[in-house]
Scaffold this motif. Structure first.
Motif, PDB file in Angstrom:
ATOM      1  N   GLY A  89      -5.588  22.012 -20.259  1.00  0.00           N
ATOM      2  CA  GLY A  89      -4.895  21.441 -19.102  1.00  0.00           C
ATOM      3  C   GLY A  89      -4.067  20.219 -19.457  1.00  0.00           C
ATOM      4  N   VAL A  90      -4.657  19.323 -20.228  1.00  0.00           N
ATOM      5  CA  VAL A  90      -3.941  18.110 -20.635  1.00  0.00           C
ATOM      6  C   VAL A  90      -2.761  18.480 -21.536  1.00  0.00           C
ATOM      7  CG1 VAL A  90      -4.132  15.956 -21.950  1.00  0.00           C
ATOM      8  CG2 VAL A  90      -5.941  16.605 -20.359  1.00  0.00           C
ATOM      9  N   ALA A 133     -14.327  12.268 -20.514  1.00  0.00           N
ATOM     10  CA  ALA A 133     -13.178  13.000 -19.977  1.00  0.00           C
ATOM     11  C   ALA A 133     -13.550  14.263 -19.219  1.00  0.00           C
ATOM     12  CB  ALA A 133     -12.233  13.374 -21.119  1.00  0.00           C
ATOM     13  N   ASP A 134     -14.768  14.712 -19.346  1.00  0.00           N
ATOM     14  CA  ASP A 134     -15.164  15.990 -18.762  1.00  0.00           C
ATOM     15  C   ASP A 134     -14.773  16.135 -17.298  1.00  0.00           C
ATOM     16  OD1 ASP A 134     -16.347  18.528 -18.714  1.00  0.00           O
ATOM     17  OD2 ASP A 134     -18.207  17.672 -17.904  1.00  0.00           O
ATOM     18  N   ARG A 135     -14.971  15.119 -16.492  1.00  0.00           N
ATOM     19  CA  ARG A 135     -14.667  15.220 -15.055  1.00  0.00           C
ATOM     20  C   ARG A 135     -13.538  14.290 -14.615  1.00  0.00           C
ATOM     21  NH1 ARG A 135     -20.080  16.583 -11.730  1.00  0.00           N
ATOM     22  NH2 ARG A 135     -20.783  18.242 -13.107  1.00  0.00           N
ATOM     23  N   LEU A 139     -11.508  16.627 -26.613  1.00  0.00           N
ATOM     24  CA  LEU A 139     -11.710  17.088 -25.238  1.00  0.00           C
ATOM     25  C   LEU A 139     -12.350  18.470 -25.208  1.00  0.00           C
ATOM     26  CD1 LEU A 139      -8.282  16.068 -23.631  1.00  0.00           C
ATOM     27  CD2 LEU A 139     -10.458  14.828 -23.526  1.00  0.00           C
ATOM     28  N   LEU A 193      -5.441  11.763 -17.625  1.00  0.00           N
ATOM     29  CA  LEU A 193      -5.694  11.781 -19.065  1.00  0.00           C
ATOM     30  C   LEU A 193      -4.406  12.002 -19.841  1.00  0.00           C
ATOM     31  CD1 LEU A 193      -9.005  13.818 -19.302  1.00  0.00           C
ATOM     32  CD2 LEU A 193      -8.665  11.440 -19.952  1.00  0.00           C
ATOM     33  N   ARG A 238     -16.923   6.555 -15.830  1.00  0.00           N
ATOM     34  CA  ARG A 238     -15.658   7.123 -15.334  1.00  0.00           C
ATOM     35  C   ARG A 238     -14.972   6.189 -14.348  1.00  0.00           C
ATOM     36  NH1 ARG A 238     -18.987  12.144 -15.087  1.00  0.00           N
ATOM     37  NH2 ARG A 238     -18.576  13.140 -17.085  1.00  0.00           N
ATOM     38  N   SER A 245      -7.016  15.695 -15.179  1.00  0.00           N
ATOM     39  CA  SER A 245      -6.208  16.037 -16.354  1.00  0.00           C
ATOM     40  C   SER A 245      -4.884  15.279 -16.379  1.00  0.00           C
ATOM     41  CB  SER A 245      -5.946  17.545 -16.397  1.00  0.00           C
ATOM     42  OG  SER A 245      -7.153  18.229 -16.557  1.00  0.00           O
ATOM     43  N   LYS A 261     -10.383  21.345 -20.579  1.00  0.00           N
ATOM     44  CA  LYS A 261      -9.691  20.085 -20.309  1.00  0.00           C
ATOM     45  C   LYS A 261      -8.554  19.890 -21.311  1.00  0.00           C
ATOM     46  CE  LYS A 261     -10.995  17.418 -17.720  1.00  0.00           C
ATOM     47  NZ  LYS A 261     -10.698  17.175 -16.309  1.00  0.00           N
ATOM     48  N   ARG A 262      -8.797  20.234 -22.579  1.00  0.00           N
ATOM     49  CA  ARG A 262      -7.767  20.114 -23.622  1.00  0.00           C
ATOM     50  C   ARG A 262      -6.560  20.968 -23.260  1.00  0.00           C
ATOM     51  NH1 ARG A 262      -9.834  22.858 -27.858  1.00  0.00           N
ATOM     52  NH2 ARG A 262     -11.473  21.290 -27.980  1.00  0.00           N
TER      53      ARG A 262
END
Length: 126
Positions: free
Chosen positions: A115-116, A81-83, A108, A89, A54, A86, A112-113
């Motif tokens: 949010g992005v 991408a987990d942490r 994702l 990303l 990361r 957003s 997270k998906r």
């Protein structure tokens, strides 16, 4: 024998002369080496060093981040991408072609998906 100008090349097999920019054909090559950013992040992920992967990702430019996201397999994208933030990303995903962006978003984790996706939709309306 005629004298050739400096920007003229003669094909000695056929006797044809080429002048100007067409005198020297372009050289086409492709760098087949693996992208060091992708290799470094992939290596850290495979070694279980998620924090290092990361940090390497966050130190890249947005364009380079987008290239890394597009080059990683879906499982690696999800782990990386987990942490991650957003918003970052989403900005990296904006750099991707629509088809690749969809693949990255699908990889994702669900939260997270979402949010992005919300951020991308909002930025698209601006």
């Amino acid at each position: 024998m005629t004298e050739l100008a400096m920007d003229t090349v003669q094909d000695f097999h056929t006797g044809a002369e080429f002048r100007g920019e067409s005198a020297v054909p372009g050289v086409h090559w492709a760098d087949m080496r693996p992208d060091p950013a992708v290799a470094g992040i992939q290596g850290a992920l495979e070694a279980g060093q998620l924090a290092a992967a990361r940090m390497r990702f966050l130190n890249l430019t947005e364009r380079a981040q987008a290239e890394v996201l597009g080059a990683l397999d879906p499982h690696s994208v999800a782990r990386l991408a987990d942490r991650l933030p957003s918003h970052g990303l989403a900005r990296a995903c904006e750099q991707l072609p629509a088809g690749v962006r969809r693949e990255v978003l699908d990889a994702l984790p669900a939260g997270k998906r979402h949010g992005v996706g919300v951020i991308l939709d909002h930025r698209a309306r601006l």
